[in-house]
Structure formats: C-alpha cells, structure tokens
Design a protein around this motif. Sequence first.
Motif, PDB file in Angstrom:
ATOM      1  N   VAL A 144     -37.456 -94.342   4.950  1.00 29.65           N
ATOM      2  CA  VAL A 144     -38.266 -94.626   3.766  1.00 29.65           C
ATOM      3  C   VAL A 144     -39.654 -94.006   3.910  1.00 29.65           C
ATOM      4  O   VAL A 144     -40.177 -93.392   2.965  1.00 29.65           O
ATOM      5  CB  VAL A 144     -38.362 -96.157   3.524  1.00 29.65           C
ATOM      6  N   ILE A 145     -40.248 -94.118   5.105  1.00 29.63           N
ATOM      7  CA  ILE A 145     -41.563 -93.489   5.297  1.00 29.63           C
ATOM      8  C   ILE A 145     -41.404 -91.964   5.213  1.00 29.63           C
ATOM      9  O   ILE A 145     -42.250 -91.265   4.634  1.00 29.63           O
ATOM     10  CB  ILE A 145     -42.178 -93.888   6.657  1.00 29.63           C
ATOM     11  N   GLY A 146     -40.306 -91.454   5.768  1.00 34.05           N
ATOM     12  CA  GLY A 146     -40.030 -90.013   5.624  1.00 34.05           C
ATOM     13  C   GLY A 146     -39.927 -89.623   4.156  1.00 34.05           C
ATOM     14  O   GLY A 146     -40.434 -88.575   3.738  1.00 34.05           O
ATOM     15  N   ALA A 147     -39.276 -90.485   3.370  1.00 30.98           N
ATOM     16  CA  ALA A 147     -39.144 -90.209   1.936  1.00 30.98           C
ATOM     17  C   ALA A 147     -40.511 -90.232   1.254  1.00 30.98           C
ATOM     18  O   ALA A 147     -40.757 -89.449   0.334  1.00 30.98           O
ATOM     19  CB  ALA A 147     -38.206 -91.232   1.295  1.00 30.98           C
ATOM     20  N   PHE A 148     -41.388 -91.139   1.712  1.00 26.50           N
ATOM     21  CA  PHE A 148     -42.748 -91.141   1.172  1.00 26.50           C
ATOM     22  C   PHE A 148     -43.407 -89.778   1.400  1.00 26.50           C
ATOM     23  O   PHE A 148     -43.995 -89.202   0.484  1.00 26.50           O
ATOM     24  CB  PHE A 148     -43.601 -92.218   1.858  1.00 26.50           C
ATOM     25  N   TYR A 149     -43.319 -89.289   2.643  1.00 24.44           N
ATOM     26  CA  TYR A 149     -43.964 -88.000   2.936  1.00 24.44           C
ATOM     27  C   TYR A 149     -43.334 -86.874   2.113  1.00 24.44           C
ATOM     28  O   TYR A 149     -44.006 -85.921   1.742  1.00 24.44           O
ATOM     29  CB  TYR A 149     -43.892 -87.703   4.443  1.00 24.44           C
ATOM     30  N   THR A 150     -42.030 -87.024   1.806  1.00 28.87           N
ATOM     31  CA  THR A 150     -41.363 -85.966   1.046  1.00 28.87           C
ATOM     32  C   THR A 150     -41.686 -86.045  -0.446  1.00 28.87           C
ATOM     33  O   THR A 150     -42.025 -85.029  -1.068  1.00 28.87           O
ATOM     34  CB  THR A 150     -39.831 -86.067   1.241  1.00 28.87           C
ATOM     35  N   TRP A 151     -41.560 -87.248  -1.016  1.00 28.94           N
ATOM     36  CA  TRP A 151     -41.620 -87.351  -2.481  1.00 28.94           C
ATOM     37  C   TRP A 151     -42.940 -87.927  -3.006  1.00 28.94           C
ATOM     38  O   TRP A 151     -43.122 -87.972  -4.217  1.00 28.94           O
ATOM     39  CB  TRP A 151     -40.438 -88.179  -2.988  1.00 28.94           C
ATOM     40  N   PHE A 152     -43.833 -88.365  -2.115  1.00 31.51           N
ATOM     41  CA  PHE A 152     -45.156 -88.812  -2.576  1.00 31.51           C
ATOM     42  C   PHE A 152     -45.852 -87.710  -3.377  1.00 31.51           C
ATOM     43  O   PHE A 152     -46.460 -87.993  -4.432  1.00 31.51           O
ATOM     44  CB  PHE A 152     -46.010 -89.229  -1.370  1.00 31.51           C
ATOM     45  N   PRO A 153     -45.781 -86.447  -2.949  1.00 28.68           N
ATOM     46  CA  PRO A 153     -46.409 -85.385  -3.755  1.00 28.68           C
ATOM     47  C   PRO A 153     -45.835 -85.320  -5.166  1.00 28.68           C
ATOM     48  O   PRO A 153     -46.561 -85.031  -6.118  1.00 28.68           O
ATOM     49  CB  PRO A 153     -46.097 -84.104  -2.975  1.00 28.68           C
ATOM     50  N   LYS A 154     -44.544 -85.580  -5.294  1.00 27.11           N
ATOM     51  CA  LYS A 154     -43.948 -85.568  -6.639  1.00 27.11           C
ATOM     52  C   LYS A 154     -44.481 -86.736  -7.465  1.00 27.11           C
ATOM     53  O   LYS A 154     -44.784 -86.593  -8.652  1.00 27.11           O
ATOM     54  CB  LYS A 154     -42.418 -85.644  -6.501  1.00 27.11           C
ATOM     55  N   MET A 155     -44.628 -87.896  -6.818  1.00 32.22           N
ATOM     56  CA  MET A 155     -45.045 -89.090  -7.562  1.00 32.22           C
ATOM     57  C   MET A 155     -46.526 -89.053  -7.940  1.00 32.22           C
ATOM     58  O   MET A 155     -46.918 -89.523  -8.998  1.00 32.22           O
ATOM     59  CB  MET A 155     -44.787 -90.336  -6.706  1.00 32.22           C
ATOM     60  N   ARG A 158     -58.019 -87.925  -2.103  1.00 36.01           N
ATOM     61  CA  ARG A 158     -58.514 -86.650  -1.567  1.00 36.01           C
ATOM     62  C   ARG A 158     -57.419 -85.704  -1.078  1.00 36.01           C
ATOM     63  O   ARG A 158     -57.712 -84.680  -0.473  1.00 36.01           O
ATOM     64  CB  ARG A 158     -59.479 -86.948  -0.405  1.00 36.01           C
ATOM     65  N   GLY A 159     -56.175 -86.058  -1.321  1.00 36.08           N
ATOM     66  CA  GLY A 159     -55.086 -85.201  -0.850  1.00 36.08           C
ATOM     67  C   GLY A 159     -55.063 -83.857  -1.559  1.00 36.08           C
ATOM     68  O   GLY A 159     -55.537 -83.737  -2.696  1.00 36.08           O
ATOM     69  N   ALA A 160     -54.497 -82.873  -0.884  1.00 33.61           N
ATOM     70  CA  ALA A 160     -54.377 -81.549  -1.503  1.00 33.61           C
ATOM     71  C   ALA A 160     -53.463 -81.641  -2.721  1.00 33.61           C
ATOM     72  O   ALA A 160     -52.493 -82.403  -2.726  1.00 33.61           O
ATOM     73  CB  ALA A 160     -53.804 -80.565  -0.492  1.00 33.61           C
ATOM     74  N   VAL A 161     -53.798 -80.859  -3.745  1.00 28.98           N
ATOM     75  CA  VAL A 161     -52.979 -80.869  -4.953  1.00 28.98           C
ATOM     76  C   VAL A 161     -51.605 -80.280  -4.622  1.00 28.98           C
ATOM     77  O   VAL A 161     -51.500 -79.251  -3.951  1.00 28.98           O
ATOM     78  CB  VAL A 161     -53.674 -80.062  -6.072  1.00 28.98           C
ATOM     79  N   ALA A 162     -50.558 -80.979  -5.087  1.00 37.11           N
ATOM     80  CA  ALA A 162     -49.216 -80.626  -4.614  1.00 37.11           C
ATOM     81  C   ALA A 162     -48.586 -79.459  -5.376  1.00 37.11           C
ATOM     82  O   ALA A 162     -47.932 -78.606  -4.786  1.00 37.11           O
ATOM     83  CB  ALA A 162     -48.318 -81.857  -4.712  1.00 37.11           C
ATOM     84  N   GLY A 163     -48.741 -79.436  -6.683  1.00 36.65           N
ATOM     85  CA  GLY A 163     -47.976 -78.461  -7.458  1.00 36.65           C
ATOM     86  C   GLY A 163     -46.546 -78.944  -7.642  1.00 36.65           C
ATOM     87  O   GLY A 163     -46.139 -79.922  -7.012  1.00 36.65           O
ATOM     88  N   ALA A 176     -38.274 -79.117 -10.087  1.00 36.32           N
ATOM     89  CA  ALA A 176     -38.416 -78.138 -11.158  1.00 36.32           C
ATOM     90  C   ALA A 176     -39.435 -78.574 -12.203  1.00 36.32           C
ATOM     91  O   ALA A 176     -39.806 -77.793 -13.067  1.00 36.32           O
ATOM     92  CB  ALA A 176     -37.057 -77.901 -11.827  1.00 36.32           C
ATOM     93  N   THR A 177     -39.879 -79.822 -12.129  1.00 32.15           N
ATOM     94  CA  THR A 177     -40.850 -80.302 -13.106  1.00 32.15           C
ATOM     95  C   THR A 177     -42.197 -80.533 -12.421  1.00 32.15           C
ATOM     96  O   THR A 177     -42.306 -80.446 -11.192  1.00 32.15           O
ATOM     97  CB  THR A 177     -40.340 -81.593 -13.786  1.00 32.15           C
ATOM     98  N   SER A 178     -43.215 -80.812 -13.219  1.00 36.97           N
ATOM     99  CA  SER A 178     -44.564 -80.915 -12.654  1.00 36.97           C
ATOM    100  C   SER A 178     -44.705 -82.150 -11.757  1.00 36.97           C
ATOM    101  O   SER A 178     -43.875 -83.054 -11.789  1.00 36.97           O
ATOM    102  CB  SER A 178     -45.587 -80.982 -13.788  1.00 36.97           C
ATOM    103  N   SER A 179     -45.770 -82.181 -10.965  1.00 36.43           N
ATOM    104  CA  SER A 179     -46.043 -83.321 -10.088  1.00 36.43           C
ATOM    105  C   SER A 179     -47.397 -83.918 -10.488  1.00 36.43           C
ATOM    106  O   SER A 179     -48.408 -83.220 -10.344  1.00 36.43           O
ATOM    107  CB  SER A 179     -46.102 -82.897  -8.625  1.00 36.43           C
ATOM    108  N   PRO A 180     -47.473 -85.154 -10.942  1.00 38.24           N
ATOM    109  CA  PRO A 180     -46.348 -86.027 -11.298  1.00 38.24           C
ATOM    110  C   PRO A 180     -45.677 -85.535 -12.581  1.00 38.24           C
ATOM    111  O   PRO A 180     -46.302 -84.836 -13.378  1.00 38.24           O
ATOM    112  CB  PRO A 180     -47.030 -87.386 -11.510  1.00 38.24           C
ATOM    113  N   PRO A 181     -44.427 -85.937 -12.772  1.00 37.62           N
ATOM    114  CA  PRO A 181     -43.694 -85.451 -13.938  1.00 37.62           C
ATOM    115  C   PRO A 181     -44.249 -86.059 -15.229  1.00 37.62           C
ATOM    116  O   PRO A 181     -44.825 -87.144 -15.203  1.00 37.62           O
ATOM    117  CB  PRO A 181     -42.265 -85.943 -13.695  1.00 37.62           C
ATOM    118  N   PRO A 182     -44.072 -85.372 -16.350  1.00 38.16           N
ATOM    119  CA  PRO A 182     -44.481 -85.954 -17.631  1.00 38.16           C
ATOM    120  C   PRO A 182     -43.551 -87.111 -18.005  1.00 38.16           C
ATOM    121  O   PRO A 182     -42.484 -87.256 -17.398  1.00 38.16           O
ATOM    122  CB  PRO A 182     -44.317 -84.779 -18.607  1.00 38.16           C
ATOM    123  N   PRO A 183     -43.939 -87.921 -18.982  1.00 38.54           N
ATOM    124  CA  PRO A 183     -43.104 -89.089 -19.338  1.00 38.54           C
ATOM    125  C   PRO A 183     -41.671 -88.720 -19.698  1.00 38.54           C
ATOM    126  O   PRO A 183     -40.761 -89.516 -19.509  1.00 38.54           O
ATOM    127  CB  PRO A 183     -43.830 -89.694 -20.546  1.00 38.54           C
TER     128      PRO A 183
END
Lengths: 650, 151
Positions: free
Chosen positions: A418-429, A509-514, A526-533
Amino acid sequence: MQSQDRLTALPPLVAPSPELAARLQALWETAPGLRGFFMSVDHKEIGIRYIVTAFAFLILGGCEALLMRLQLAGPNMRLLTPEQYDELFTMHGISMIFLYAMPVLSGFSNYLWPLLFGARDMAFPRVNALSYWTFLFAGLFIYAAFIMGVAPNAGWFNYVPYTGKAANPGINIDFYALGMIFLGISTTVGSINFVVTLMRTRAPGMSINRMPVMVWGTLTASLANILVVPSVSLAFLMLWLDRNFGTHFFTVGDGGQPVLWQHLFWMFGHPWVYAIVLPAMGFVSDGLPIFCRRPLVGYTLVALSTVATMALGFGVWVHHMFATGISDVALSFFSGASLVITVPSAIAVFCWIATIWAGRPIATAAFHFYAGMIALFVIGGVSGFMTASVPVDWQLTDTYFVVAHIHYVLIGINVFPVIGAFYTWFPKMSGRMLDERLGKWNFWLMFIGFNLGFFPMHISGLLGMPRRIYTYSPDMGWSTLNLITTLGSFLFAIGVLLFIVNVVVSLRRGAVAGPNPWDAGTLEWATSSPPPPYNFTVIPEVGSRHPLWEDRLGDAGASSVARGFAFDEGRETLGTSMLDSEPDSVLRMPGDSWLPFLLGLATTFVFIGMLIHVWWLAGMALIACAVVLIFWLQPDSLPPLIPIEEASHV
Amino acid sequence: MAQDETIGSHAEHPAPARHEVDIGLLAFGLMGAPVIWGVHFLANVTIASRACASTEMSPSASTHAALLVIDAVAALVALAALYVSMQAWGSTRHEGADTRASSTTPEHHAAEVGEGRTRFIALGGIMMSTVFFIAILFDTFAAIVVTSCGK
C-alpha cells in the motif's frame, strides 16, 4: 447506472478538444464547498476519502499497538491494567483488520478502477458514496465505545463464551456486534459495485485478459466478500440476540454451540484475510512492471493464481480451529487445503522475481516497497505453511509465533504494497511527486523496524510466550526478545511517521508530476494528474495490456487514447460486454446527491437505537431509511433507456 | 461491424478464436476443477465429521471407502477439465499469434503468452485444473494416511 438497450450503431470517434473538455467539466464537476463534500459521488473523491479515513484508523490502531509494546517492553510492567490491555489489543485488531486493511484497498480501487478502465465513474456512483459513508459511520460507531471506555475487549475474533453475557455483561461486545453488522453493509454494497463496474464499464477492447492485475485482486476479493460477509453478519446478529434476548445459539446449556461461533467467524475470517492481501498483491503485479521497465512475466498465471488462492481460501477456515477438538480425519482435509494454497501464492512470487530478473529495475522508493513485500511475503508464507500442519499448529497455536505470522502477512502483504502504491499513484492523485530521498529513508526505517520488531516474536512464540498476556515474569526468559520487539515497533512507527511527513510536505512542495511521470503503460497515465472530474475527454480504446507502451512493445497502434467516444450531452459512459468488452449500451450516470449520506446517517441511528434499546429511535430511523430509499429508487425524469435512434446525439 | 473488429474501431477483436471453442467447454475447463474440489471437500468433511461424531477410534471401512470414491471421482472431473483446457489451448494456437510474432523481445513474447481471450481462459483452465487436481490429491493422501478420529 441505468442501462440502455443494446445499440446496433455507435457514434463516431472524435478527438479531444478544449470545447469538449469544457462541456464535460460542466457535466461532471462536483458542487463546490460543504454541499459538494456531502453530495459528491465522484469516485476519485470517494477513493481519497476512503484512503484518508483508513489511514486515520491505521494511526489509531498503531498507537494502540505502541502502548501495548510499552507495556510488554519489560517484565511485570504496570503501565496498563489487564482490562485496558484487553481493550487495546481488541481495538488494535479491529482497527487494522476491518477499518484499515480492506478500506484502504477499497480506496485505491475506487480511485483507480474507472481510470484503469477508461470509464467516467464506477457503475453505481451513489452506491459508492453510500459504501463510504456507512464505512465511516460504522468505524465511528465502534470507536465511540472506545471513547466511552467500553471498548470491545475479547479480541478481534471475539470468541464465545468470553463474549457471552455471563462472562462479558457490559455493552462492549454489543458495540462490536452491531458495528460489524453495520460495516458489513458497506463492504457488501461496495463489493457489488466493484463487480458490476468490472463487468460493464471497461473500455472497448479491454477483454478480461487485458485487465490490470490489481483489478483481478479486487474482483476476487469483492466476490469473496459478497459470499462471506453474510456469515459474519449472521454470527454477530446471533451473538447480539444471545446477549440481549436470551437466545442460545452459542450457549451450551440450552443446546447451543460455542464452536459454532468459530465456524461462522472463520468461514468469513480466512477469506477476508485473502481479500485484504490479494488487491495489494495486485499493486505489486502492476507496480513492478513500471519500475522494471517491462511487462509482468506470466500475466495469465498471476491473474489466475489470484483467483485460485481465493477459491482455495474458502476451504481453509478450520486451520484457525485445529485445537478445538474436531476429529483428525476432518482436520486433515483442511490441513491439505492450507498446504496447497502455497502453490498459487508461489506462482505469483516467482513471476514477480522473474519480472525483476528480466527487467531493468529502477530502485525508486516504490520499487523498494514492492521488493520488500516479496521478501516479507515469503517469510510470512513459510510460517503460514508451518501452521498449516496440524501437529505443528498444536504446538504453536495461541503463541507469539502466530502473532509474528499474521503481522508478516498483513503488514508485509498489505501495508508495504500500500505504501508502495502511494509512491506510485500519489502523483496521479495529487499532481505532485513524493520525495524519493525521504521515501527511501521511509522504506528502510519501516523494513528494518518491522523485521526487528516482528521476527523475534517467532522466537518468543517458540519459547512458549502466549499471545494476549498483559505482562510476564522475568523468569520466563522472554524479556530481551520483548525489549527488541518494542524497539523495532517504534522504529517501524517512525518510518510510518516519515511517510506521513513526506505526504504532507510533498502536497505543498513536491515536484509537479505531469500526466505520466513514471512513463507507465496503463490507461490511468493517459489522463492529467490529477484527472479531471470526467477522467477522460474521450473514452479510450484498448488493444493490448499496455496501451501506452505499444510502440516499444511492437503492438503498434492497437490502442487509441487520442480518439474515442465523447458522450458529452449528459452524465454518460460506455457500457461494454463482460468477456470481450464490446460496446453494447450507453450508461446514464447519476449526479451529486444527498441520498447516500442521508441513508448512511439514518442507518447509524438504527444501530444506535438497537444498541441502547431505544426501539422508537430504531423504528423511526428505519422509516427514514425507507423514505430515502423511495427517493433513491424514484424513476429518473430522463428516459432510463435511450432508444438507438435517440442515441444519435452522441 | 466487421466480424473481428471491436465496434467502431480498427483494432482486432480481443478473441478472434471465440467461435472455435464452445464457451461452455471453456467455462468447464476453467471452473470444473475448483467446483468439484469444493463439492468433494464439503462431502469429505461432512462424512468424516459425522463418522467421527460417535467414536474416538477410526471411521468404519465403508466410510473410508466413500471418502476415497469421492476423491477419485473429483480427481477424474479435474483431469477432464484439464484435458478440455489443453484441447482448447492447442486448437487456438493461431489466436494472438500476430502479437507474439511481432514481439520485439523474447521477454515480451513470454509476457504475451495467453494473449487472446480464448487462449487466456484455456491457459487459465490448465492452471486451475492442475492446482485443484493437486489439492484433491492432497485430500486423497490425507484420507489414506489419517485413519483415526483422534479426538
């Protein structure tokens, strides 16, 4: 979700445009402010709430554990009374197993599924919101007991007769019994939503052999939950009736059977244990390829081993009951199933190792957590294999060896991925990267602290230390091991604290993910981070398991994220067939609604009334539930089925 | 709609061989062994528990025979599911062959084994049938070796 007739013609594929995005934004955006907070049915908001709430319960459960470890740091400690210790170990188990481990996975799945599927939302957005509100209220209901000083106190598996009225006359167990029935509503409706979402909302072309592995994990867990939650809800209802109305389901004197409780509880409990690890194993299966720069080795084997593990998991519940006097012949069948279950688990482990071996691993923080999980899974799996043997289990049952095993399994296969998933998908969220340097410190503190804390428990157990004792004599020879365990658990807690610091700091202060900071291959990137509604401006089309990696893998041009269906004249998404994900309908989705919150609130008062025996309150709340449901089920003013000729607007 | 294309798109249908293997056979191959394992497991536990409810010694010879017969029938069904899945796997080699042939690396080729939904289910059936056949063998071994109620 209201299904419409099978379509024989579909609208043309279009390219995304700013105008289209603006129209979709207006359609899908949640209302602002507090009103939006209570009314939102957006899967992303619900997913994040699930994750945050579950993490809050993790912190509470962790603090309870640290208090217990302080008490056990030395012999004859008097920090806690035996009664306080009983309540703490019970609340720790309830918090971690029921209020953290499953909900955090539901949170990730809620957030990620529609993005992985190329859909606009879950199949039943309002049910999704209801699932969250009932989880939150059930958790608060159980924790109200803790605040009132009457917390459940007989362990998370709540064995009768310790929990019968005679042995436990307070209201403590009633809180737990009713709270679990309440929580079961959340789990059940959430599980149904996952199953239907998978069956109906995958992007066109995403046949079952092209789904991400984490989807297999959550699907399997959801199917299991639908089957086994009734067992534990029934058990808790029967116990509540025994305690409050003098029935005798579990009391020996009048023909009841205490061991019936254990059967009903573990018929639920063991599949539940798999349900809280299989989706997390899916994080590893989908996360490793990102950081190993190659597809998962043995996708089919890993996906189906998930299903095999769950299926075998229905036949192992008695390995929690080897010491209850069940006949040897019957035990041997459960022992056999418990041993065989290592086969599909081992398949997954070998596939992960092969993926690392054949890939070009990048040692990110997320990769550290996934690799760490594999190591802990193997250790926890081996100790589980040991306890699957009846004679070995007879020696180890109710000792700290079992405590070590469950923590290797649950922390190793749930918390670490789960913490690994945070590091992976936190930029998306969040649109921000977590700090990698802090992340590696975070990993090593947790990994070293965990092993320092929990490995010695194996030895404590082998030396005979029983679980759930509030203190011990210095003559037992357990003192040093317990001190090491306490030091390790605090080190582990510092690691978790560092993770929280990382999240808080990185949010600002995190780097912008893209959109795709990891250069990953699945649709959510394939969608923006964070994704639109609305998630995707056009519904993508899928032609392989890695739509964004097709060029480099030689599947040139099979998938399309640049052109797709728009569905911009209403809150709509594409309905597809179960096996091959062929478009067959347009699904009309509901918008913001008070109904899920109100239904969750009314249900809370039903349980409060039952708890304190104020029947008029329970009755009124039940009527309120019925009224909300009448509004919920009221037919939409829009036609529920759009005939084909009217679908031309899309 | 073109027969082997997803509606409205240029992509190949994910299961081009779907008409070549009966979906019922695929389902049997995938689920036959787990289902028969579940049935045989419940039957074994029920028979053994009832037989031992009234004795602390060994279950009767007829009880043991019944357990072994149930195990044998279950094993045969699991083997039948394995056979059906292997047949489906063998008869759909062409499904996904283009993808495999275009694989740029051996690793990708390995990753795409089972590509094509029909082959995916067939391969899944081979795996599930094998795992659950082993599980049934374990139970059979238990029924042979453990002869005492031993309460």
